[in-house]
Design an enzyme around this catalytic site. Sequence first.
Site, PDB file in Angstrom:
ATOM      1  CG  LEU A 166      30.783  50.010  66.241  1.00 50.99           C
ATOM      2  CD1 LEU A 166      29.510  50.274  67.024  1.00 50.99           C
ATOM      3  CD2 LEU A 166      30.510  49.037  65.107  1.00 50.99           C
ATOM      4  N   GLY A 167      33.711  52.563  68.346  1.00 47.83           N
ATOM      5  CA  GLY A 167      34.931  52.179  69.042  1.00 47.83           C
ATOM      6  C   GLY A 167      34.592  51.305  70.225  1.00 47.83           C
ATOM      7  NE  ARG A 168      40.061  50.237  73.867  1.00 47.94           N
ATOM      8  CZ  ARG A 168      41.012  51.013  73.360  1.00 47.94           C
ATOM      9  NH1 ARG A 168      40.725  52.269  73.042  1.00 47.94           N
ATOM     10  NH2 ARG A 168      42.235  50.548  73.169  1.00 47.94           N
ATOM     11  CB  ILE A 169      32.334  53.893  74.392  1.00 51.45           C
ATOM     12  CG1 ILE A 169      33.342  54.047  75.545  1.00 51.45           C
ATOM     13  CG2 ILE A 169      30.957  54.368  74.834  1.00 51.45           C
ATOM     14  CD1 ILE A 169      33.600  55.475  75.967  1.00 51.45           C
ATOM     15  NE  ARG A 189      38.739  58.476  62.404  1.00 46.78           N
ATOM     16  CZ  ARG A 189      39.721  58.720  63.247  1.00 46.78           C
ATOM     17  NH1 ARG A 189      40.563  59.707  63.016  1.00 46.78           N
ATOM     18  NH2 ARG A 189      39.874  57.991  64.331  1.00 46.78           N
ATOM     19  CB  ILE A 244      27.007  59.439  75.684  1.00 46.49           C
ATOM     20  CG1 ILE A 244      27.150  58.376  74.595  1.00 46.49           C
ATOM     21  CG2 ILE A 244      25.600  59.392  76.252  1.00 46.49           C
ATOM     22  CD1 ILE A 244      28.506  57.868  74.341  1.00 46.49           C
ATOM     23  NE  ARG A 246      35.333  65.430  75.811  1.00 44.79           N
ATOM     24  CZ  ARG A 246      35.397  64.401  76.636  1.00 44.79           C
ATOM     25  NH1 ARG A 246      34.301  63.704  76.903  1.00 44.79           N
ATOM     26  NH2 ARG A 246      36.542  64.055  77.210  1.00 44.79           N
ATOM     27  CG  ASP A 270      26.267  62.395  80.115  1.00 49.00           C
ATOM     28  OD1 ASP A 270      25.791  62.908  81.155  1.00 49.00           O
ATOM     29  OD2 ASP A 270      27.351  61.774  80.096  1.00 49.00           O
ATOM     30  CD  GLU A 275      30.112  69.005  79.402  1.00 44.44           C
ATOM     31  OE1 GLU A 275      31.003  68.663  80.205  1.00 44.44           O
ATOM     32  OE2 GLU A 275      29.568  68.205  78.629  1.00 44.44           O
ATOM     33  CG  HIS A 293      30.286  65.156  80.991  1.00 44.27           C
ATOM     34  ND1 HIS A 293      31.064  65.941  80.183  1.00 44.27           N
ATOM     35  CD2 HIS A 293      30.743  63.883  80.805  1.00 44.27           C
ATOM     36  CE1 HIS A 293      31.962  65.191  79.549  1.00 44.27           C
ATOM     37  NE2 HIS A 293      31.775  63.936  79.921  1.00 44.27           N
TER      38      HIS A 293
END
Length: 327
Positions: A166-169, A189, A244, A246, A270, A275, A293
């Site tokens: 639950l960071g910025r994105i 974490r 979405i 890695r 995604d 890749e 991606h």
Amino acid sequence: MTASTDAASTNPITGTNILQVVNAHPNVSAALRDEFGAQVLPPAGDERVAFLAAHGGDIRVAVCSGRGGVDTELMRALPNLEAVINFCAGYDATDVAQAAERRIVVSNTPDVLNDCVADTTLALYLDTLRRISSSERYVRAGKWESQGNYPLTARATGRTVGIVGLGRIGRAIAGRLEGFKCTIEYHNRRQLTDVDYTYRASLKELAKSVEVLIVAATGGPETNGLVSAEILEALGERGYLINISRGTVVDEQALVAALRDGTIAGAGLDVFEDEPHVPEELLALDNVVLLPHVGSATVETRADMASLVLENLRSYLTTGTLVTPIS
């Protein structure tokens, strides 16, 4: 003043000291060529080996991307490297451990891509549960007319959704899902003090609790295979996985097995482990949505990312500091 600041101020950096590792964006490549006269790293092979032998010691700043970073081998070939300017929010393709050890500063492009990645996540969420792409193919194949109505799908509104990272994105994704009356839970974490979402101390606990698991964690060695067969089993036969972040964060073979065997209901991806290679097993399954991606791949966002890359470069060349250093 840091060692990097001292170096930049007492020994000005010229074009021969700047290396373009990959062609991340036309605006960045044009500026590196026309404004800075930067050197370009040749493709892998004898030409690259010869280039690094001749010029590796001259390089003090490297400009790279999230997929084509300054990896362990390349960083070792650049003994006087001071800064890595990264065209991406993620920086797992760069050896940040070696960078920290050598006091090499690293920047990324946070915030400017949050909205587009969150928008893509929401689209993937809706497509995976409502099977939009699959039903569109059904119409194109003439099956609506020949076989009747498309099978019923899963409701997207009102779900309990777990977000891994639950960071910025992750927060931007959560905000959009609130508009769909979803209950948000998360695993980080550590627990956050400025959100009201339910915190789950372990990923397994989160997977057991939710109906949809969205992976928005950062990539890198610490998160490799984080979403394992055990986590997918905990998510269960009516659960959905959306990734979405890695491809390496999810055990790809475990995911293939879970989708094939009905351990989970479906997935939206995604990103992939290797890749642009996508496993044939995934291509053959109809309960997974596959995107190439494209999380931040809009004209506007990529232009904003390019601008921030050049801001970081200009700032380092003039002041020895970065606008958006990684923490």
